[in-house]
Every structure is written in structure tokens, then in C-alpha cells.
Design a protein around this motif. Structure first.
Motif, short mmCIF file in Angstrom:
data_model
loop_
_atom_site.label_atom_id
_atom_site.label_comp_id
_atom_site.label_asym_id
_atom_site.label_seq_id
_atom_site.Cartn_x
_atom_site.Cartn_y
_atom_site.Cartn_z
N ASP A 1 -9.69 38.73 3.09
CA ASP A 1 -9.11 38.77 1.78
C ASP A 1 -7.75 37.75 1.76
O ASP A 1 -7.20 37.66 2.63
CB ASP A 1 -8.51 40.24 1.54
N HIS A 2 -7.87 37.04 0.83
CA HIS A 2 -6.68 36.06 0.48
C HIS A 2 -6.41 35.72 -1.16
O HIS A 2 -7.25 36.07 -2.00
CB HIS A 2 -7.01 34.71 1.08
N SER A 3 -5.27 35.27 -1.30
CA SER A 3 -4.88 34.94 -2.52
C SER A 3 -5.72 33.73 -3.27
O SER A 3 -6.16 32.77 -2.50
CB SER A 3 -3.49 34.41 -2.68
N ALA A 4 -6.12 33.43 -4.34
CA ALA A 4 -6.79 32.66 -4.97
C ALA A 4 -6.01 31.76 -6.02
O ALA A 4 -6.85 30.71 -6.51
CB ALA A 4 -7.80 33.35 -5.94
N ASN A 5 -4.64 31.66 -5.83
CA ASN A 5 -4.03 30.65 -6.85
C ASN A 5 -3.97 29.22 -5.85
O ASN A 5 -4.14 29.10 -4.68
CB ASN A 5 -2.61 31.09 -6.96
N LEU A 6 -3.96 28.30 -6.96
CA LEU A 6 -3.64 26.83 -6.47
C LEU A 6 -2.18 26.73 -6.63
O LEU A 6 -1.52 26.72 -7.69
CB LEU A 6 -4.34 25.91 -7.40
N VAL A 7 -1.73 26.44 -5.39
CA VAL A 7 -0.33 26.07 -5.01
C VAL A 7 0.07 24.68 -5.50
O VAL A 7 -0.50 23.90 -5.01
CB VAL A 7 0.20 26.47 -3.71
N ILE A 8 1.01 24.64 -6.07
CA ILE A 8 1.60 23.07 -6.47
C ILE A 8 2.92 22.66 -5.67
O ILE A 8 3.84 23.37 -5.74
CB ILE A 8 2.18 22.99 -7.63
N ILE B 1 -1.20 27.43 -10.28
CA ILE B 1 -2.31 27.50 -11.20
C ILE B 1 -3.18 28.89 -10.88
O ILE B 1 -3.70 28.77 -9.79
CB ILE B 1 -3.08 26.52 -11.29
N ALA B 2 -3.05 29.91 -11.85
CA ALA B 2 -3.88 31.21 -11.42
C ALA B 2 -5.39 30.74 -11.94
O ALA B 2 -5.43 29.89 -12.70
CB ALA B 2 -3.45 32.26 -12.40
N PRO B 3 -6.40 31.48 -11.11
CA PRO B 3 -7.70 31.40 -11.32
C PRO B 3 -8.04 31.92 -13.04
O PRO B 3 -7.22 32.70 -13.41
CB PRO B 3 -8.44 31.97 -10.57
N PRO B 4 -8.93 31.58 -13.63
CA PRO B 4 -10.25 30.75 -13.08
C PRO B 4 -9.92 29.09 -13.20
O PRO B 4 -8.93 28.92 -13.88
CB PRO B 4 -11.51 30.83 -13.93
N HIS B 5 -10.29 28.42 -12.17
CA HIS B 5 -10.01 26.98 -12.14
C HIS B 5 -11.15 26.09 -12.62
O HIS B 5 -11.45 24.95 -11.89
CB HIS B 5 -9.66 26.69 -10.71
N ASN B 6 -11.86 26.31 -13.76
CA ASN B 6 -12.74 25.57 -14.04
C ASN B 6 -12.21 24.01 -14.49
O ASN B 6 -10.95 23.89 -14.96
CB ASN B 6 -13.67 25.99 -15.18
N SER B 7 -12.97 23.17 -14.58
CA SER B 7 -12.64 21.97 -15.00
C SER B 7 -12.06 21.62 -16.41
O SER B 7 -11.01 21.04 -16.89
CB SER B 7 -13.60 20.67 -14.95
N GLN B 8 -12.40 22.48 -17.41
CA GLN B 8 -12.00 22.56 -18.92
C GLN B 8 -10.48 23.06 -18.78
O GLN B 8 -9.60 22.44 -19.73
CB GLN B 8 -12.56 23.49 -19.58
#
Length: 207
Positions: free
Chosen positions: A168-175, A186-193
Motif C-alpha cells: 500500500d502506498h500514497s498516490a500523490n505526485l510530489v513536486i 498533485i492529487a490523483p487522478p493524473h490524466n493528461s487533461q
């Protein structure tokens, strides 16, 4: 006296209206970015330099990434869903970003499963999605420190005898900014739009 007060109030109202009009675009953009999952901190937070092994088998410190903004996330190659989805979304995003924006960023996956994720397994995994993305493994202690500093969590999930464990792990993109400081996530979802306009806006803010 009353006329002077009335005149002052009218001038103040006009000035406030002008300020509101001037700052409305920035406020609206901030609102849109927040709706797209972006959270920027009021100040940059220091990150302890850690050294990992990349997918080429080379020792690489976080400080070597300075000079570019970093999108860092925690994952592992045995992940059944979140990690491949995130990497696929990031790869689609990279193809849609202008070259000058793309060059300002580096994507890094830090493995939460260094026990199984060797450079040999990371190399084809990362290359499948995007050859420019980096994978880090090989430092369990450094992983723990980094995750704590970046507000991330991970844990092993045993599934019974003879069945491979999951993580189990975090899903955020860290900046991380160009100086290596923690600036937000940036919290999910991470779609290109969602990601393309967010990264374009961030590139201007993190100069």
C-alpha cells in the motif's frame, strides 16, 4: 466634511474594484488548479539529500536532479493498478507538453519495495512507459526518511502463504522545485487533461 468622506469612499470602492479586476485572472487560475488536484505550500520545505540506485545500476543522489523541477511518486513494479496507470498517464502527458515545458521537468518513481525492485527489474519497467523517466531503489533507510519528509506512507500487505505480498502506498505526485525543495503535490487522478495545464502553470510559477 460629509462630501469629503463620500468622495473618499467612492475612490476607495473604485480602487478596490480595479484591484479585483486585476487579480481576478490569477484567482480564477488558482481555483482551477486547485480543482485539478494541485496543492502548493506557502513556503518551500527542505528535503534531506538521499542516494538511491537508478534503473541503470548507478548511484544517484536527489541533489543531482537539481536544475529541473521534479514530479516524484512512490510505487513499485509489482503494483497491479496505481503505478502502471500513473506512469501511463504521465507518459501521455509528456507527449502533449511543449518541448520547452517538458525539459523543465523530471519524473522519478521511488520504489517502496526495494526488496524486490532491483535495477534489472526497474529498467524494462520504466522504459516501457517512457525512457526519460527515472526509477530509484536500493536504499530502504533513505526511502523511509524521504517518505516521511514528503508526507507519504507505505506498508507491506501480506496475502497469505504462497501468495506474493502487495504494497500500500500514497498516490500523490510530489513536486520538488529546481533547488530540490518540497513545494506541494498533485492529487490523483493524473490524466493528461488535468496534468498538461497544471504543469504548464507550474513551470511559470517555479522559475
Amino acid at each position: 466634511m460629509k462630501k469629503a468622506i463620500v468622495l473618499f469612499l467612492l475612490l476607495l470602492a473604485a480602487w478596490l474594484t480595479g484591484v479585483g479586476v486585476a487579480y481576478a485572472p490569477q484567482w480564477q487560475q488558482a481555483q482551477r488548479l486547485q480543482q485539478d488536484g494541485l496543492m502548493l505550500f506557502p513556503r518551500a520545505l527542505a528535503v534531506t539529500d538521499q542516494t538511491f540506485i537508478n534503473q541503470q545500476g548507478q548511484r544517484m543522489a536527489l541533489s543531482e536532479l537539481q536544475g529541473r523541477n521534479v514530479l516524484l511518486f512512490f510505487g513499485y513494479t509489482f503494483c497491479p493498478d496505481i503505478c502502471p496507470t500513473t506512469l501511463a498517464d504521465l507518459s501521455r502527458t509528456w507527449k502533449q507538453l511543449p518541448a520547452d515545458i517538458r525539459e523543465q521537468w523530471q519524473v522519478v518513481l521511488v520504489s517502496v519495495d526495494p526488496e524486490r525492485d532491483s535495477p534489472q527489474s526497474l529498467q524494462p519497467y520504466m522504459a516501457y512507459f517512457n525512457k526519460s523517466f527515472l526509477g530509484f531503489t536500493g536504499n530502504a533507510d533513505g526511502l523511509g526518511v524521504l517518505a516521511a519528509e514528503l508526507n507519504a506512507v507505505y506498508s507491506k500487505v501480506e496475502r497469505g502463504e504462497g501468495v506474493a505480498y502487495l504494497m500500500d502506498h500514497s498516490a500523490n505526485l510530489v513536486i520538488l522545485d529546481k533547488q530540490g525543495a518540497y513545494r506541494g503535490y498533485i492529487a490523483p487522478p493524473h490524466n493528461s487533461q488535468r496534468l498538461v495545464p497544471v504543469l504548464q502553470a507550474l513551470s511559470a510559477r517555479l522559475q
